[in-house]
Every structure is written in structure tokens, then in C-alpha cells.
Motif scaffolding. Structure first.
Motif, mmCIF file in Angstrom:
data_model
loop_
_atom_site.group_PDB
_atom_site.id
_atom_site.type_symbol
_atom_site.label_atom_id
_atom_site.label_comp_id
_atom_site.label_asym_id
_atom_site.label_seq_id
_atom_site.Cartn_x
_atom_site.Cartn_y
_atom_site.Cartn_z
ATOM 1 N N ARG B 322 0.830 -1.211 0.000
ATOM 2 C CA ARG B 322 0.000 0.000 0.000
ATOM 3 C C ARG B 322 0.864 1.262 0.000
ATOM 4 O O ARG B 322 0.588 2.232 -0.714
ATOM 5 C CB ARG B 322 -0.931 -0.032 1.214
ATOM 6 C CG ARG B 322 -2.012 1.034 1.187
ATOM 7 C CD ARG B 322 -3.068 0.788 2.252
ATOM 8 N NE ARG B 322 -2.508 0.806 3.593
ATOM 9 C CZ ARG B 322 -2.573 -0.211 4.463
ATOM 10 N NH1 ARG B 322 -3.175 -1.333 4.116
ATOM 11 N NH2 ARG B 322 -2.056 -0.110 5.668
ATOM 12 N N GLU B 323 1.901 1.205 0.811
ATOM 13 C CA GLU B 323 2.793 2.360 0.873
ATOM 14 C C GLU B 323 3.532 2.562 -0.444
ATOM 15 O O GLU B 323 3.766 3.683 -0.874
ATOM 16 C CB GLU B 323 3.802 2.192 2.023
ATOM 17 C CG GLU B 323 3.194 2.431 3.393
ATOM 18 C CD GLU B 323 2.552 3.814 3.471
ATOM 19 O OE1 GLU B 323 3.281 4.802 3.292
ATOM 20 O OE2 GLU B 323 1.320 3.892 3.675
ATOM 21 N N TRP B 324 3.893 1.469 -1.057
ATOM 22 C CA TRP B 324 4.538 1.557 -2.383
ATOM 23 C C TRP B 324 3.581 2.183 -3.391
ATOM 24 O O TRP B 324 3.961 3.063 -4.155
ATOM 25 C CB TRP B 324 4.976 0.162 -2.828
ATOM 26 C CG TRP B 324 5.311 0.058 -4.281
ATOM 27 C CD1 TRP B 324 6.441 0.512 -4.906
ATOM 28 C CD2 TRP B 324 4.484 -0.515 -5.312
ATOM 29 N NE1 TRP B 324 6.374 0.243 -6.251
ATOM 30 C CE2 TRP B 324 5.185 -0.382 -6.532
ATOM 31 C CE3 TRP B 324 3.235 -1.127 -5.307
ATOM 32 C CZ2 TRP B 324 4.680 -0.838 -7.737
ATOM 33 C CZ3 TRP B 324 2.712 -1.591 -6.515
ATOM 34 C CH2 TRP B 324 3.437 -1.445 -7.701
ATOM 35 N N ARG B 325 2.334 1.743 -3.362
ATOM 36 C CA ARG B 325 1.352 2.324 -4.286
ATOM 37 C C ARG B 325 1.229 3.834 -4.066
ATOM 38 O O ARG B 325 1.185 4.607 -5.031
ATOM 39 C CB ARG B 325 -0.005 1.644 -4.095
ATOM 40 C CG ARG B 325 -1.126 2.331 -4.855
ATOM 41 C CD ARG B 325 -2.487 1.719 -4.627
ATOM 42 N NE ARG B 325 -3.540 2.656 -4.981
ATOM 43 C CZ ARG B 325 -4.835 2.384 -4.927
ATOM 44 N NH1 ARG B 325 -5.248 1.202 -4.551
ATOM 45 N NH2 ARG B 325 -5.723 3.308 -5.256
ATOM 46 N N ARG B 326 1.192 4.216 -2.806
ATOM 47 C CA ARG B 326 1.064 5.645 -2.495
ATOM 48 C C ARG B 326 2.260 6.421 -3.063
ATOM 49 O O ARG B 326 2.118 7.500 -3.626
ATOM 50 C CB ARG B 326 0.968 5.838 -0.974
ATOM 51 C CG ARG B 326 0.713 7.273 -0.549
ATOM 52 C CD ARG B 326 0.828 7.448 0.956
ATOM 53 N NE ARG B 326 2.096 6.961 1.510
ATOM 54 C CZ ARG B 326 3.261 7.584 1.356
ATOM 55 N NH1 ARG B 326 3.331 8.691 0.667
ATOM 56 N NH2 ARG B 326 4.367 7.069 1.889
ATOM 57 N N ARG B 327 3.432 5.832 -2.921
ATOM 58 C CA ARG B 327 4.628 6.502 -3.442
ATOM 59 C C ARG B 327 4.602 6.602 -4.978
ATOM 60 O O ARG B 327 5.016 7.600 -5.547
ATOM 61 C CB ARG B 327 5.895 5.775 -2.968
ATOM 62 C CG ARG B 327 6.191 5.951 -1.489
ATOM 63 C CD ARG B 327 7.563 5.390 -1.129
ATOM 64 N NE ARG B 327 7.623 3.930 -1.221
ATOM 65 C CZ ARG B 327 7.383 3.094 -0.215
ATOM 66 N NH1 ARG B 327 7.069 3.566 0.993
ATOM 67 N NH2 ARG B 327 7.469 1.789 -0.387
ATOM 68 N N VAL B 328 4.099 5.551 -5.602
ATOM 69 C CA VAL B 328 3.992 5.587 -7.067
ATOM 70 C C VAL B 328 3.007 6.677 -7.495
ATOM 71 O O VAL B 328 3.268 7.457 -8.417
ATOM 72 C CB VAL B 328 3.556 4.217 -7.630
ATOM 73 C CG1 VAL B 328 3.257 4.308 -9.122
ATOM 74 C CG2 VAL B 328 4.636 3.173 -7.379
ATOM 75 N N GLU B 329 1.875 6.733 -6.798
ATOM 76 C CA GLU B 329 0.882 7.763 -7.116
ATOM 77 C C GLU B 329 1.484 9.156 -6.972
ATOM 78 O O GLU B 329 1.294 10.025 -7.830
ATOM 79 C CB GLU B 329 -0.320 7.636 -6.176
ATOM 80 C CG GLU B 329 -1.200 6.431 -6.449
ATOM 81 C CD GLU B 329 -2.312 6.327 -5.412
ATOM 82 O OE1 GLU B 329 -2.515 7.279 -4.633
ATOM 83 O OE2 GLU B 329 -2.972 5.272 -5.372
ATOM 84 N N LEU B 336 -3.092 12.554 -12.294
ATOM 85 C CA LEU B 336 -2.853 11.764 -13.497
ATOM 86 C C LEU B 336 -3.133 10.290 -13.240
ATOM 87 O O LEU B 336 -3.733 9.596 -14.075
ATOM 88 C CB LEU B 336 -1.398 11.961 -13.953
ATOM 89 C CG LEU B 336 -0.923 11.115 -15.136
ATOM 90 C CD1 LEU B 336 -1.785 11.369 -16.369
ATOM 91 C CD2 LEU B 336 0.549 11.402 -15.444
ATOM 92 N N PHE B 337 -2.714 9.820 -12.079
ATOM 93 C CA PHE B 337 -2.918 8.405 -11.750
ATOM 94 C C PHE B 337 -4.406 8.047 -11.786
ATOM 95 O O PHE B 337 -4.808 7.061 -12.409
ATOM 96 C CB PHE B 337 -2.321 8.107 -10.376
ATOM 97 C CG PHE B 337 -2.373 6.665 -9.997
ATOM 98 C CD1 PHE B 337 -1.373 5.790 -10.413
ATOM 99 C CD2 PHE B 337 -3.425 6.155 -9.247
ATOM 100 C CE1 PHE B 337 -1.424 4.444 -10.075
ATOM 101 C CE2 PHE B 337 -3.484 4.814 -8.910
ATOM 102 C CZ PHE B 337 -2.472 3.966 -9.320
ATOM 103 N N PHE B 338 -5.217 8.851 -11.130
ATOM 104 C CA PHE B 338 -6.637 8.515 -11.074
ATOM 105 C C PHE B 338 -7.348 8.833 -12.387
ATOM 106 O O PHE B 338 -8.333 8.197 -12.729
ATOM 107 C CB PHE B 338 -7.304 9.212 -9.885
ATOM 108 C CG PHE B 338 -7.000 8.499 -8.610
ATOM 109 C CD1 PHE B 338 -7.649 7.323 -8.287
ATOM 110 C CD2 PHE B 338 -6.012 8.969 -7.755
ATOM 111 C CE1 PHE B 338 -7.342 6.627 -7.131
ATOM 112 C CE2 PHE B 338 -5.694 8.288 -6.589
ATOM 113 C CZ PHE B 338 -6.365 7.109 -6.276
ATOM 114 N N GLN B 339 -6.822 9.797 -13.092
ATOM 115 C CA GLN B 339 -7.372 10.075 -14.410
ATOM 116 C C GLN B 339 -7.203 8.848 -15.314
ATOM 117 O O GLN B 339 -8.134 8.411 -15.989
ATOM 118 C CB GLN B 339 -6.635 11.272 -14.999
ATOM 119 C CG GLN B 339 -7.111 11.680 -16.377
ATOM 120 C CD GLN B 339 -6.214 12.778 -16.955
ATOM 121 O OE1 GLN B 339 -5.351 13.309 -16.273
ATOM 122 N NE2 GLN B 339 -6.424 13.102 -18.204
#
Lengths: 372, 372
Positions: B322-329, B336-339
Motif C-alpha cells: 500500500r505504501e509503495w502504491r502511495r509513493r507511485v501515485e 494523473l494516476f486517477f485520471q
């Protein structure tokens, strides 16, 4: 989740892809003396090595022989002997690991360098790396890894959730410690370790600045190599090895042949991939990127030799593919090509060996599931 | 062999991998008005676009909106709105293709350049390329490709043995002519065309000389990226998309849900891959290669968002992931990520649409076989 079930499509049991640690039954040992002998040659690390060639170093498989060969030497039943290329197979000490290659290697010598390659030439990706390193005279120590003995069919490390290769004399001084992924092929270059065939090939091409044609500096040609290497995974690589499972390994472990429809289905899948390979990648070119061989051709050819080893000669009715194969052989040298492929081209010997009943019981359902 | 049967493991029917031409039933059309609307936004090329948002350009999906957003604008039910990043989504003309990006794009503009990217943001590889190009301000024309309409579910070209995407307004001016493999993502750069996600990402990184961290010049860090990109195929990529098939697509085409054991089996396979991903690639680092994001992280994250879209939140019980995902976002920008992921995070809308009965009949057995 310490115990990882082996299911089709995930954590695949992939002997022929050379995984050392993927999910598989956690115990039991293969009894494959002839194969072991073939793997180890006269290294002396084999606990039992019966068979007609035991003790006969003259006729040990060329793939593990360090001496330069003359025409016909080492010829085996039903196989043509590649022409000799003087100096292409430098001599080295017999043993578990041997120094081979060298930028200008032409004479027997022991090279003391940091680069170690952990390989089993039964594995296609291992063969591509072996051929690439040898044909570019990259100096390396050949570390034999025993896929059958100390890894996939070996013991599960306590609590790790993954198969750990056994360290010790039968497993190349703990090859499993080398690779991040505990797979073969694996590379060790000083403190740096690396897994995955493509990554290793690219690393070697960069570090040893191999001729441009392997991975061209031209941005578009390079992209073509990348394009093939990516496509390869779900196409040629996904189909070609199944022939080996169906014709040799599953009958070996289950004790009975698979229905012919299964092979037919696999061959149809492979045909589809080959059709795309010819029409979309090879086209009318000599090689995938044009007039010269690249990593893409090398990665493709080793995979396509698996079916040939079990009697499914996919080149027979495909002249364009056959001519491409001939050009690849010429580009890397026929001797080296057949040296790397000798074991796989004699893989049918596997069908004669006896498998531990416990191992059969464990593996049979997993293998069957893989080909549903 | 002109007719290529779709069998598991070969010539895979891979809507979510974005293939335009792989073996599949040769005729029949999907009727997916809402999805089409989502794909096309207010481009005006949609033949029918019923639904609550028809004609409402203000609330069209952010993924296809060219205007910079303020916080909360475009919010949809059950989804958080990403924070605004001024200038990250330059405006452009509505239509089938739009110019986006630009090395220093900060204001609405139309960029007339040669680079065209044929994408469908329902496809994970397409999203990774979209995010990479956008976050690096690479100027390109966004060419919408309709996977459902004009390709996998489209017509088979006579005698070609492969599905050809339909040219014309509903299929981005003949996207299928662009790609060597007739797949999305596809790149067209002048006369040069390229398929395969990894190849396209690498090509873009080289041509536009993107920041080093994406594909480091350091030979060992670069090898780590290559290592992941190779491992990815048979692990994360082989497992994550199955959740979508099981929870959305197969029920959609067969008319009935799959047994829960099937999902459990897929989730176990995915768990195995995720465990390896965390332990062997991510470890205790911020990103796969260390302290900075690389192409490896990007290729991984888009694949791992597929399960999330169908309610299998694999990040929930995995704090490290989860923390990795947050860092990627954060690294690419949350907006842009959610777009890029908006459509896939609303994929459940698919379950409400009606599928052509003939299409159901054709596809159902193929889909079922894929998950045997």
C-alpha cells in the motif's frame, strides 16, 4: 501463506524454464542418474552415475566438454556432429564449475574472473545465455545447477514459502543464494546477482559491449528487439515448451501418455504463434531486425528447439523458418549451437529412467493441471 | 492455418491486454453504449450514447477530459477525487484523437507532432504508456482504440487468419494498420510503428531522453528494471487480470457467476506473486530499484489496479504494498494516476449492459476455457 499451491497460470512449475524455487511439492528426490551424469559430466560430484557412459570421458556430452572437438568426435546415435571450430570450446578443469570463454579465448586456460553464470543447459533461457556468452567470448565460470535434483524437486526451506535449492556439492555451491529470484539462469558478477534471461542477456551485452547487432544502438532497431522480447513471453515461450511436457515429462511422472488430442491442441497453439512469428517478425528478412542476428533471434531459437527434441520438428514444413534457423546456427556457429543443444536433443533418454513413486504421486496431479 | 482457434495459453483472448487481432470469434458486435461513452467522451463519434451523462461534458470521465480540474470536479459516486495539478491535463479539441502532453505543456494547446499513441485506457499496458507519456510531458496524439467494438469483438478479415480492427470513425482511423502486431498499445512515430508495452515505454524513454530514474543508465539498476519487466509477464501479469475476468467479464458473457472457488484459486495465485513481488523486488525499498520510481514500478502498478477495480483490494491487507502504491501515485501525480484509472475503477458498470446473444454464444466457451 507459506505453502504456495502450484496452479496453472501462476507460480508455474517450470522445470524447463529453469525455476529453482517456484511452488511445487516440498520433498522427494528425482532419481535421474543418466541425466545427472549428462549434467555433471566427469565432475565427480554425482553420487550415482551408472550407465553406458560412466567413466568414459571421451564420449561425455559435448555441451559439458571443455576440449576442442574434431569432426565427428562425440557423435551420438541419430545425431549429426557439428563441424569443428577450433578454439571455440576452450578446455578447462573438470569439476562443478569451469572457466570458459574469454574475449579472445583460443587455448585451454583457467580464467579467474568475477562473472559466474548458473546454468542448466536443459533450460532454454540458460542455453541462450550460454550461446551468447560463448559466441561473444565473454569470460565466465560455468556453474552447473541441477534443476532436477536440488531445486524444483528438492526440499522446501522451512517457513520460506518457496523452494530453496540445496547448497552443497550437488548444487553448484549453493546456486540458490545467487539469484534474487532463486531461478536459473542466474548471474553473479562480484556482489551483483541477477535473474531472468532477458535481463542477463542485456546486462552482458552492455557490460561487455558486444557487437551492435545483438542489441542495436539504432533506436528503431532496438525497439524491434524489445518488441519481440516482450511478445515472446506469451507466445513462443508459452507454447513451445508444452510439447516437452506432453511427450516426455508428463508420461514420465504420471506413467501414462496423454491423449493425442492434447498434443494436437498444443501444436495448434504453437502453429499460431509460429505463423505470427514468420509473418509479423521474420517477414522476408534474414533475421528479426533485418540482416543481422540479434538477441531476439537467440531467445526465439532456443525455445523452438524444445519441440524438436521430442520429435515435433516444427521446422520441417516451414521453409522460411528453417532457413532462419540455419542462418542463426551459422551466425553463432554450428558447433556451439549443437553443443548447447545436445542434451535437449537427446531428451528422450529421460523416458527410460525410473522416478521415485512418492515424487510421481506428488507431481502427477500438478502436471496434469498445467495442461488442462 | 487461417482460422486460429482460441485456446488457453496460446493466442489468448486478451481484451484486457488490449489485443486487437488475436484469435476470437469472427463476428458479432458488442453493444456497450455506456462503455463507449466512457471511452469516447464527448467526441461525437459515438453512434449511440444513452445514459445519465449523455451530453454532459462537464462530468465526462476525467480520463478523457482535456481541461485542468479543480478539486472535486468530476467526482463520481464512491470515488475520491484526486487533488488538482494545474496544467497537468492540457486542454485539446474534442474528437477521436487529441493532442496532449508537450515537453513543457502547461496551457491548452494543439501540438502538431508525429507521435501517435493508440490506446484504450481499459487496458493496463495502455495506462502505463499514457501515464509515462503524460508525466514526462511527451507530446503525442491520443488515438482512441475501441477494444470492445472494432477489434477483439469485431470482424475477422477475410483470409487473414487474424482479427482486423475496423477502420473508420469508430476505430480511430484504422488503428490496426498502425501496429505490427495489431494490438494496443501501439505507437506511430512518423513511418515507424511499434507494439508491445515494454518496447513502447523503452522507445519513448530513449527518444525523449526522460529522467534517468525511469530506466537508469547505471548498468546494475537498469538490469534490475529489466529483471522485473521480464518476471512480470508470467507472474503479476498472468494473475492480476484474471480477477477481472472472473468477477466481471465471464459473468457478463456467460450470464452466470463463476463458482467462488475459482476466484479463490486466482486470488491465491495472485497472492503468491504479490509475496514474491514484495519480498524479492520491493523489499524495504521505496521503489523496485531503490529510492526512485522506474518503468518497473509503473508496469507493475497498472496491472495491480485491475483487481482493485472489481473489488479485490489487494492493497488492503498489505501495508508495504500500500505504501509503495502511495509513493507511485505521488511520483506520477495523483491526478494523473486517477485520471488514467478512472474507467477501470468504474468497470462494474459493465455488469449492467446487455450483450448481443450471438456474441455471448461465441465467447462464453472461450472465456470459460481460459480459466480452467
Amino acid at each position: 501463506m507459506n505453502r504456495m499451491p502450484a496452479t496453472a497460470g501462476q507460480g508455474r512449475l517450470t522445470l524447463w524454464e529453469g525455476e529453482l524455487c517456484n511452488p511445487c511439492p516440498s520433498s522427494g528426490r528425482a532419481s535421474l542418474p543418466r541425466l545427472r551424469w549428462a549434467l555433471l559430466g566427469s565432475s565427480g560430484t554425482l553420487r550415482s552415475r551408472p550407465g553406458r557412459r560412466a567413466g568414459n570421458t571421451r564420449h561425455r556430452p559435448r555441451s559439458l566438454c571443455c576440449r576442442p572437438h574434431g569432426p565427428g568426435e562425440g557423435r551420438r546415435e541419430g545425431r549429426r556432429a557439428p563441424p569443428a571450430r577450433h578454439g571455440s570450446a576452450p578446455a578447462g578443469p573438470a569439476g562443478r564449475s569451469r572457466a570458459v570463454g574469454g574475449r579472445a579465448a583460443a587455448a585451454p586456460r583457467r580464467v579467474g574472473m568475477g562473472l559466474e553464470l548458473y546454468l542448466d543447459l536443459l533450460s532454454q533461457p540458460c542455453r541462450s545465455i550460454y550461446i551468447f556468452a560463448r559466441s561473444n567470448n565473454i569470460p565466465f565460470e560455468f556453474k552447473h545447477v541441477e534443476l532436477f535434483k536440488g531445486s524444483v524437486l528438492g526440499r522446501k526451506a522451512e517457513g520460506s514459502g518457496a523452494e530453496q535449492p540445496r547448497a552443497g556439492p550437488s548444487n553448484s555451491e549453493g546456486a540458490g543464494k545467487v539469484s534474487l529470484l532463486k531461478k536459473v539462469p542466474a548471474l553473479k558478477d562480484g556482489d551483483f546477482t541477477l535473474a531472468e534471461c532477458t535481463a542477463i542477456l542485456l546486462y552482458l551485452s552492455r557490460k561487455y559491449n558486444t557487437p551492435d547487432h545483438w542489441y542495436p544502438s539504432d533506436i528503431q532497431k532496438r525497439a524491434r528487439v524489445d518488441e519481440y522480447l516482450s511478445w515472446h513471453h506469451a507466445n513462443i515461450r508459452a507454447n513451445a515448451p508444452k510439447t516437452m511436457w506432453i511427450k516426455v515429462l508428463i508420461p514420465l511422472f504420471t506413467g501414462q501418455p496423454l491423449p493425442s488430442e492434447k498434443l494436437q491442441e498444443v501444436m495448434e497453439g504453437l502453429s499460431t504463434s509460429l505463423k505470427q512469428f514468420e509473418e509479423r517478425f521474420l517477414q522476408d528478412k534474414a533475421f528479426i531486425i533485418g540482416s543481422e542476428i540479434s538477441l531476439a533471434d537467440l531467445v526465439a531459437i532456443v525455445e523452438l528447439m524444445q519441440p524438436v527434441g521430442v520429435g515435433c520438428d516444427i521446422f520441417e514444413d516451414r521453409p522460411r523458418l528453417r532457413e532462419w534457423r540455419r542462418r542463426v546456427e551459422d551466425a553463432v556457429g554450428k558447433e556451439l549451437f549443437f553443443q548447447a543443444h545436445e542434451m535437449i536433443l537427446n531428451i528422450k533418454e529421460l523416458s527410460n529412467i525410473q522416478i521415485d513413486p512418492q515424487l510421481k504421486e506428488q507431481l502427477a496431479p500438478v502436471l496434469m493441471k498445467m495442461l488442462k
